[in-house]
Design a protein around this motif. Structure first.
Motif, PDB file in Angstrom:
ATOM      1  N   LEU A 136      56.808  49.445  18.035  1.00 23.82           N
ATOM      2  CA  LEU A 136      57.313  49.190  19.380  1.00 23.82           C
ATOM      3  C   LEU A 136      58.704  48.561  19.316  1.00 23.82           C
ATOM      4  O   LEU A 136      59.032  47.836  18.374  1.00 23.82           O
ATOM      5  N   LYS A 137      59.502  48.823  20.333  1.00 20.65           N
ATOM      6  CA  LYS A 137      60.789  48.141  20.468  1.00 20.65           C
ATOM      7  C   LYS A 137      60.536  46.741  21.006  1.00 20.65           C
ATOM      8  O   LYS A 137      59.881  46.562  22.022  1.00 20.65           O
ATOM      9  N   THR A 138      61.060  45.742  20.294  1.00 18.47           N
ATOM     10  CA  THR A 138      60.882  44.359  20.735  1.00 18.47           C
ATOM     11  C   THR A 138      62.195  43.617  20.946  1.00 18.47           C
ATOM     12  O   THR A 138      62.230  42.607  21.644  1.00 18.47           O
ATOM     13  N   GLY A 139      63.240  44.088  20.316  1.00 13.31           N
ATOM     14  CA  GLY A 139      64.524  43.393  20.428  1.00 13.31           C
ATOM     15  C   GLY A 139      64.727  42.337  19.353  1.00 13.31           C
ATOM     16  O   GLY A 139      65.797  41.730  19.280  1.00 13.31           O
ATOM     17  N   ILE A 140      63.712  42.105  18.511  1.00 12.43           N
ATOM     18  CA  ILE A 140      63.884  41.181  17.385  1.00 12.43           C
ATOM     19  C   ILE A 140      63.451  41.876  16.101  1.00 12.43           C
ATOM     20  O   ILE A 140      62.628  42.785  16.123  1.00 12.43           O
ATOM     21  N   SER A 141      64.032  41.438  14.986  1.00 12.68           N
ATOM     22  CA  SER A 141      63.676  41.975  13.670  1.00 12.68           C
ATOM     23  C   SER A 141      62.828  40.947  12.933  1.00 12.68           C
ATOM     24  O   SER A 141      63.114  39.752  12.973  1.00 12.68           O
ATOM     25  N   ILE A 142      61.776  41.431  12.261  1.00  9.82           N
ATOM     26  CA  ILE A 142      60.895  40.532  11.511  1.00  9.82           C
ATOM     27  C   ILE A 142      61.380  40.460  10.072  1.00  9.82           C
ATOM     28  O   ILE A 142      61.288  41.431   9.325  1.00  9.82           O
ATOM     29  N   ARG A 143      61.921  39.317   9.680  1.00  7.96           N
ATOM     30  CA  ARG A 143      62.457  39.127   8.326  1.00  7.96           C
ATOM     31  C   ARG A 143      61.520  38.234   7.510  1.00  7.96           C
ATOM     32  O   ARG A 143      61.850  37.115   7.138  1.00  7.96           O
TER      33      ARG A 143
ATOM     34  N   ILE B 297      56.800  26.908  19.811  1.00  9.09           N
ATOM     35  CA  ILE B 297      55.585  26.253  19.324  1.00  9.09           C
ATOM     36  C   ILE B 297      54.458  26.606  20.289  1.00  9.09           C
ATOM     37  O   ILE B 297      54.529  26.304  21.476  1.00  9.09           O
ATOM     38  N   ASP B 298      53.437  27.258  19.759  1.00  9.30           N
ATOM     39  CA  ASP B 298      52.299  27.674  20.580  1.00  9.30           C
ATOM     40  C   ASP B 298      51.092  26.815  20.209  1.00  9.30           C
ATOM     41  O   ASP B 298      50.536  26.928  19.119  1.00  9.30           O
ATOM     42  N   PHE B 299      50.695  25.951  21.143  1.00  7.93           N
ATOM     43  CA  PHE B 299      49.565  25.055  20.915  1.00  7.93           C
ATOM     44  C   PHE B 299      48.279  25.746  21.356  1.00  7.93           C
ATOM     45  O   PHE B 299      47.815  25.589  22.485  1.00  7.93           O
ATOM     46  N   GLY B 300      47.714  26.546  20.466  1.00  9.89           N
ATOM     47  CA  GLY B 300      46.489  27.277  20.756  1.00  9.89           C
ATOM     48  C   GLY B 300      45.376  26.861  19.815  1.00  9.89           C
ATOM     49  O   GLY B 300      45.295  25.702  19.397  1.00  9.89           O
ATOM     50  N   THR B 301      44.486  27.812  19.487  1.00 13.76           N
ATOM     51  CA  THR B 301      43.424  27.532  18.526  1.00 13.76           C
ATOM     52  C   THR B 301      44.043  27.037  17.217  1.00 13.76           C
ATOM     53  O   THR B 301      43.610  26.044  16.637  1.00 13.76           O
ATOM     54  N   ALA B 302      45.075  27.740  16.755  1.00  9.58           N
ATOM     55  CA  ALA B 302      45.980  27.229  15.729  1.00  9.58           C
ATOM     56  C   ALA B 302      47.283  26.863  16.423  1.00  9.58           C
ATOM     57  O   ALA B 302      47.581  27.374  17.500  1.00  9.58           O
ATOM     58  N   THR B 303      48.043  25.978  15.818  1.00 10.36           N
ATOM     59  CA  THR B 303      49.384  25.696  16.330  1.00 10.36           C
ATOM     60  C   THR B 303      50.372  26.439  15.444  1.00 10.36           C
ATOM     61  O   THR B 303      50.349  26.290  14.218  1.00 10.36           O
ATOM     62  N   THR B 304      51.215  27.246  16.072  1.00  8.81           N
ATOM     63  CA  THR B 304      52.176  28.044  15.317  1.00  8.81           C
ATOM     64  C   THR B 304      53.593  27.657  15.702  1.00  8.81           C
ATOM     65  O   THR B 304      53.875  27.352  16.866  1.00  8.81           O
ATOM     66  N   TYR B 305      54.467  27.654  14.699  1.00  5.45           N
ATOM     67  CA  TYR B 305      55.886  27.353  14.886  1.00  5.45           C
ATOM     68  C   TYR B 305      56.659  28.577  14.398  1.00  5.45           C
ATOM     69  O   TYR B 305      56.621  28.877  13.195  1.00  5.45           O
ATOM     70  N   ASP B 306      57.332  29.283  15.271  1.00  2.00           N
ATOM     71  CA  ASP B 306      58.033  30.514  14.889  1.00  2.00           C
ATOM     72  C   ASP B 306      59.516  30.384  15.198  1.00  2.00           C
ATOM     73  O   ASP B 306      59.905  29.967  16.300  1.00  2.00           O
ATOM     74  N   ILE B 307      60.338  30.757  14.228  1.00  8.31           N
ATOM     75  CA  ILE B 307      61.779  30.548  14.322  1.00  8.31           C
ATOM     76  C   ILE B 307      62.505  31.889  14.403  1.00  8.31           C
ATOM     77  O   ILE B 307      62.293  32.779  13.590  1.00  8.31           O
ATOM     78  N   VAL B 308      63.372  32.008  15.403  1.00  5.01           N
ATOM     79  CA  VAL B 308      64.229  33.181  15.575  1.00  5.01           C
ATOM     80  C   VAL B 308      65.675  32.695  15.510  1.00  5.01           C
ATOM     81  O   VAL B 308      66.049  31.744  16.211  1.00  5.01           O
TER      82      VAL B 308
ATOM     83  N   PHE C  31      63.371  37.144  13.381  1.00  4.76           N
ATOM     84  CA  PHE C  31      62.248  36.245  13.123  1.00  4.76           C
ATOM     85  C   PHE C  31      62.300  35.894  11.643  1.00  4.76           C
ATOM     86  O   PHE C  31      62.030  36.730  10.796  1.00  4.76           O
ATOM     87  N   ILE C  32      62.654  34.644  11.328  1.00  2.00           N
ATOM     88  CA  ILE C  32      62.932  34.321   9.934  1.00  2.00           C
ATOM     89  C   ILE C  32      61.855  33.448   9.284  1.00  2.00           C
ATOM     90  O   ILE C  32      61.809  33.354   8.054  1.00  2.00           O
ATOM     91  N   ALA C  33      60.988  32.825  10.071  1.00  6.24           N
ATOM     92  CA  ALA C  33      59.963  31.972   9.477  1.00  6.24           C
ATOM     93  C   ALA C  33      58.871  31.668  10.494  1.00  6.24           C
ATOM     94  O   ALA C  33      59.130  31.584  11.697  1.00  6.24           O
TER      95      ALA C  33
END
Length: 256
Positions: A92-99, A128-139, A145-147
């Motif tokens: 899918l087109k998302t507009g970001i690249s996953i690195r 930062i998504d505070f869900g079942t797990a907490t995830t920190y995603d950096i663009v 998307f670098i980490a």
């Protein structure tokens, strides 16, 4: 009007979006097994509360981290909304690249949140998504998307205390007045959990800024428990409870 569905480990969030505005949102429990008829009838009844009919829905977009329910959920959309849903995934087109080392293992919810954060707040950013797990995603500023960092969510931590220590109770997750407010078992657990978690958030945010040499990194928070943490720290720049739903609509617009 777009029907956006975010399937998480704990809840399924269903929203009706139109031009970036939420017309109605609803939560279902993920763990309950449902047939396609049960999904379809439930969603139609929920939408009816806002005077929304299946005929008002022009497209359906799904992000899911729970593969086991997708067969029933997808068939319910085809049967009751007469639409083939757009499912977030490779291609899918998302507009970001996953690195990352393996882009295919990055969860659909993390991609959606990253798209929304970058498009709505600009880069470089961390969501930062505070869900079942907490995830920190950096663009980064280039839209890459670098980490991604993953830690146990606050509810998992609270449940671990409750299950593993015989004399500790099941507690509500809430911020106490302060460290010295810990005068009984419940407030002791609440203080340790919430203030300890605030410390985790601040350390990871500040460490990311240091390693990127990027003090201007924007921090966007989402998820059910984000407000608990935001009230105790100044490292969060924006809280957006609709971030995932907005991201689903943005990705649909890029792929229509």
């Amino acid at each position: 009007m777009i029907l956006v569905i975010d399937v998480g480990n704990t809840n399924i969030v269903v929203g009706a979006m139109e031009d970036g505005h939420l017309k109605g949102s609803y939560r279902l429990t993920t763990q309950i097994p449902r047939t396609s008829d049960e999904y379809g009838i439930t969603m139609i009844e929920l939408l009816r509360q806002k005077s929304i009919t299946p005929q008002d829905i022009e497209a359906v977009v799904i992000s899911s981290v729970v593969p086991d329910i997708m067969y029933s959920l997808t068939n319910s959309i085809k049967k009751y909304f007469n639409k083939k849903p757009l499912i977030i995934g490779p291609g899918l087109k998302t507009g970001i690249s996953i690195r990352t080392d393996n882009p295919r293992e990055v969860g659909a919810d993390r991609i959606v949140n990253s798209v929304a954060s970058y498009e709505l707040y600009g880069g470089p950013c961390m969501v930062i998504d505070f869900g079942t797990a907490t995830t920190y995603d950096i663009v980064n500023e280039k839209g890459e998307f670098i980490a991604g960092i993953t830690s146990p969510g606050m509810r998992i931590c609270a449940d671990a205390l409750w299950r593993s220590a015989a004399q500790l109770p099941h507690i509500e997750i809430k911020k106490t007045k302060g460290i010295l407010d810990s005068k009984n078992t419940i407030t002791s657990m609440q203080t340790g959990l919430v203030y300890g978690y605030i410390g985790q958030v601040e350390y990871i945010v500040n460490k990311a800024k240091e390693e990127m040499n990027c003090p201007q990194l924007k921090i966007i928070a989402t998820g059910g428990l984000a407000k608990v943490i935001q009230d105790g720290t100044n490292v969060i720049d924006h809280y957006d409870g609709l971030l995932t739903l907005k991201g689903l609509e943005l990705i649909y617009q890029k792929n229509r």
